[in-house]
Write a protein that holds these residues in place. Sequence first.
Motif, PDB file in Angstrom:
ATOM      1  N   VAL A  66     -15.558  19.681  27.731  1.00 30.42           N
ATOM      2  CA  VAL A  66     -16.071  21.047  27.663  1.00 30.42           C
ATOM      3  C   VAL A  66     -15.275  21.942  28.596  1.00 30.42           C
ATOM      4  O   VAL A  66     -14.873  23.054  28.244  1.00 30.42           O
ATOM      5  CB  VAL A  66     -17.564  21.070  28.033  1.00 30.42           C
ATOM      6  CG1 VAL A  66     -18.018  22.481  28.310  1.00 30.42           C
ATOM      7  CG2 VAL A  66     -18.382  20.482  26.922  1.00 30.42           C
ATOM      8  N   ARG A  85     -12.966  25.035  27.552  1.00 31.97           N
ATOM      9  CA  ARG A  85     -13.211  26.346  28.133  1.00 31.97           C
ATOM     10  C   ARG A  85     -11.908  26.934  28.680  1.00 31.97           C
ATOM     11  O   ARG A  85     -11.575  28.090  28.422  1.00 31.97           O
ATOM     12  CB  ARG A  85     -14.232  26.170  29.251  1.00 31.97           C
ATOM     13  CG  ARG A  85     -14.870  27.433  29.671  1.00 31.97           C
ATOM     14  CD  ARG A  85     -16.142  27.145  30.448  1.00 31.97           C
ATOM     15  NE  ARG A  85     -17.294  27.258  29.594  1.00 31.97           N
ATOM     16  CZ  ARG A  85     -18.440  26.652  29.836  1.00 31.97           C
ATOM     17  NH1 ARG A  85     -18.554  25.849  30.879  1.00 31.97           N
ATOM     18  NH2 ARG A  85     -19.463  26.834  29.045  1.00 31.97           N
ATOM     19  N   ALA A  86     -11.200  26.079  29.429  1.00 30.82           N
ATOM     20  CA  ALA A  86      -9.933  26.545  30.012  1.00 30.82           C
ATOM     21  C   ALA A  86      -8.967  26.948  28.909  1.00 30.82           C
ATOM     22  O   ALA A  86      -8.317  27.992  28.982  1.00 30.82           O
ATOM     23  CB  ALA A  86      -9.321  25.439  30.857  1.00 30.82           C
ATOM     24  N   ILE A  89      -9.587  27.919  25.815  1.00 30.67           N
ATOM     25  CA  ILE A  89      -9.965  29.151  25.125  1.00 30.67           C
ATOM     26  C   ILE A  89      -9.680  30.354  26.003  1.00 30.67           C
ATOM     27  O   ILE A  89      -9.143  31.362  25.537  1.00 30.67           O
ATOM     28  CB  ILE A  89     -11.455  29.101  24.726  1.00 30.67           C
ATOM     29  CG1 ILE A  89     -11.657  28.082  23.616  1.00 30.67           C
ATOM     30  CG2 ILE A  89     -11.925  30.459  24.254  1.00 30.67           C
ATOM     31  CD1 ILE A  89     -13.075  27.871  23.235  1.00 30.67           C
ATOM     32  N   SER A  90     -10.002  30.235  27.294  1.00 26.70           N
ATOM     33  CA  SER A  90      -9.780  31.443  28.106  1.00 26.70           C
ATOM     34  C   SER A  90      -8.294  31.723  28.280  1.00 26.70           C
ATOM     35  O   SER A  90      -7.899  32.886  28.274  1.00 26.70           O
ATOM     36  CB  SER A  90     -10.481  31.366  29.457  1.00 26.70           C
ATOM     37  OG  SER A  90     -10.800  30.088  29.812  1.00 26.70           O
TER      38      SER A  90
END
Lengths: 879, 187
Positions: free
Chosen positions: A468, A472-473, A475-476
């Motif tokens: 996760v 997250r990393a 996508i950002s």
Amino acid sequence: MSCPVIQSEQKFVGERSTEFSGLDTIRAPLADIPSVGGVLQQDDEDRAGVSSRASVRTEPIMAQRVSFDFDQVPEFESPVDEDGVHDSFSQLIQEQSHDLHDVIEMTPLDLEEESRDDVECEESAVYQRSDSDGPQQTDHLIGERWSSDTLKVLSSMPSRTIGRSRGAIISQYCNRTMQLRRRRQSRPSIQHFPRSARPSIRGYGMETDSAGFEEEENKRERLVNNLQNLSAGDRVRVLRAMPLSLSEKKELRMLVLNKAEHSVSQSQIPCCSQLKYYIIIALRHGWYGWLSFLSSLQLWQTALKCVGGRFGTGVLSYFVFLRTLLFFNVFLFLVTGVLLVVPQAIAHPDHDQNVTVRSTWGLEVLTGAGYFSHSLLYYGYYSNRMLQTGHSCSAPRNGTSCSSGLSYNMPLVYFFTIGAAFFITCIILVYSMSKSFGQSFRIDKSKGLLTIKVFSSWDFKVIKKSSVKLQRANISTQLKELVAEVNHQELKFPVLQRLFRLFIHTLAWIMCLGSTIACVLAVYYFSEHMHGDLLKRAGSRSSDPLLEEARLLAVPVFVSSFNLLLPGFFNAVAWMEEYDSPSVLNYVSISRNLLLKVSVLGVLCYHWLGRVASDPQSLGLECWESFVGQELYRFLLMDFIFMLLGTFFGEFLWRVFSQKALKRKRKPVFDIARNVLELIYGQTLAWLGVLFSPLLPAVQIIKLIFLFYMKKVSLKMNCQASGKPWRACQMTTIFITLLCFPAFLGAAVCVTYTMWTIKPSSRCGPFQGLKTMFQAGKRWFQELAAVNPDLHWLPTAHAYLVENPLFLFMSAGIFLIVIYFHSQVVDGQRKIIELLQEQIENEGEDKKFLITRLQDIHEGKRGATPRRVKGPSEDSSYS
Amino acid sequence: MGNKQTIFTDEQLDAYQDCTFFTRKEILRLHGRYHELAPHLVPMDYTNDPDVKVPLALIVNMPELKENPFRNRIVESFSEDGQGNLSFNDFVDMFSVLSEMAPRELKAIYAFKIYDFNVDNYICKEDLEKTLNRLTKEELTPEEVVLVCEKAIEEADLDGDNKLSFADFENMISRAPDFLSTFHIRI
């Protein structure tokens, strides 16, 4: 609702919808708007009472379509199925369009009919509209408040009615029930049977509610009817795909089953559909399994994902490029290995030179000389004969006369293998270049990337905490890059500052070009010096073999150290220049590095092909091809060693230094340009060397694999993501283009030049005794023609087509013309798309304009002649 | 299948099977999971359709949802009362929509609901901001978030009302190649 009524409606619609379509539907309301409400009534009088009520009720829903428009086509497995479904749903569909059509179509008539308006009925329609749908309507269309009639017109626009389908109707229904349910939420729900919910709705207190509920009931009835008309399998499918809550679906199903009175054999439905779904699920599983298997086949998949997640696509593109190079080398290695090395190794040539294996402290591994000189590694080892298995043939050059046994014409194979390898590599390169061009410079500037990223990039399956985090990393980082790209704006500087910047840039370029030229000159003179040195020592057999071998390393070390140091200098210069966009910085850096590497390689090629190959005797070389192969091997190895050193000193020590001594928090940024250019440089060497050293791709493969892991570790330890994120969508394209254009083309030209014009060594290698390597092919054609008289045209064809440059020029010219035409076509398409997009925008503006006009006219007319009693609720909601 | 008789009637299982993308076995398994969430609340006997709802807090703790940034929204969108209390029907419905068999339209409708935080049938700027904050969890600066929101709406908004209607959303989703595979929870 009874069936006959619906059928009559259907007929009615059939006539109407054929008469009125397209523009008419729009023009009519424009001509005469005010009394649409009255029209309804007139039309309704034609029908039975119940149905008239129903159609009035559905009409606000049409208005609601404006706000919640599902233009979806139902997904069915076969067109046949779809037809069936369309038929069964045609009731709903036609009814809906019917409502619209009579709203509009009757408009001209309503002048006479107006007086006969049934005020009460109209009122109820208006009530409901304003009460339940009003807020939603006003939400839409830029927050302006539209009158009901305008909305009616809006909802009847062709663009909003074209895609009406089952899905739209169901979702409308769903939407309504959701609304009703929301209202119910405040009340205790007694929902065991649909009708039992009635009290709670009555309790809400408005007659419109009960109307709405009746409306819902009607809809439900119709849905049930429609479902009933479907075949069992379809029904299940439709039911499953309905965006309704499970309890409602169950109710619907119950109703359908009750209606069907168990006429359908129930036991058959689940069994059949179950089997079908098992099969579908199994197929899907298989497909997903296959996909995941395919993706697991891709080398370094997870490592690349990690890198991409932490450092962004820029750094990722470096690693992807490295992987691409690896594949190229694997291909080359396979081709040369299977066609050249293995046959030669099996054949055991009898011209076994009595090799004096001098052990020079393992220095041979670095120089590639000594023990390696007479091995499969180099050109000189390959024989110029027929390699044969089975019966031996006496005539070495008359392969075709040997009918028994397998003959293997080594020179020919050598020639054609290298040629074919280059040709195929070229095709792959051009293909991947065009593909990545297509991806990065789309004709259609793919819009909606950002939204897609936001809404569909989160993988809901992921449940592990670390994954996760990684996701997250990832996508950002990607979002940051996208935003940086979208938000890229030119900063405006005052004139003085711009001049200053221009001056700085010029200075920087002068410095870089100057240092490049200096470096090239240095390489030129140094190699000349070493060459002279070699000439001198060739005359007098020198004493110390160790020193002699070490001398061989001088030029590679010299060149590689330049390659290591100058990019650092370039970086310093670029730092002085202060580019604000990282991609521009990269492009500038790439072009400087490219210039350096290309010119150095050019000098080296001249050194090998001009100096060494032209006069091998004076150097005391028996086999100059092997010597060049050794040189290339040395360069490749030195390049690798210096890359290791560069990684260690340039990345690791620099990180330690900047963190400890300079007390900087930030780690250095990974230098994509330099690293990629180093890769391209190495690859060019490998391509150059294939002719002279067929096993060089293997060396390159080992080098690349080492490099991948080393760079990955170094990246994780020493580097951090670039402070200014940028998307490298065009980076891969640039890399491939660079690989193709200067690197591969240069290597190919050099190799072709060698094959065409330079005389091969007369005492070693597969081409000994020939004037040029190229003649191996020519001779073979002649032999073929001699043996087989039918093929007498072959040598002439060969002479004209291959030897004559005119043909080559012509074919190249045609190729270029085709490319040019293609690019023009693409350009034209892009322009057309732009124009069309502009047109769409303009039409949207037109539409908005027309709607506001419509509204104005309507308001004006209504204000001038209040022709009917307005309901209080309508006033409140539209004022 | 001794369990079957005690939990659901045949008729009930047929209904579930016809209305969801699950088989009988899976429905029973789902019931097991549902029961695990609140053993004292959920009866083992569902033959008479007991009106039981498991609160959001318990459902969100399922391993399948625990790490999902949108877990609360998912549960809320599928609950009949909008508060996140799920009856067994809602529970099954949720995983049915999120299963791999569900068609794209259905998934899109519920995805739209999930991302529509303020339940106004539009994805407006605030919704997008919330989505982004959940997606990236403070890795983007507030300015970047605002920028992404603006640009994203600009990109996907077809009718120029500065928010995404379902039509906009669906149009966008139809161009997202991996939506089907990402909007999927294995249970």
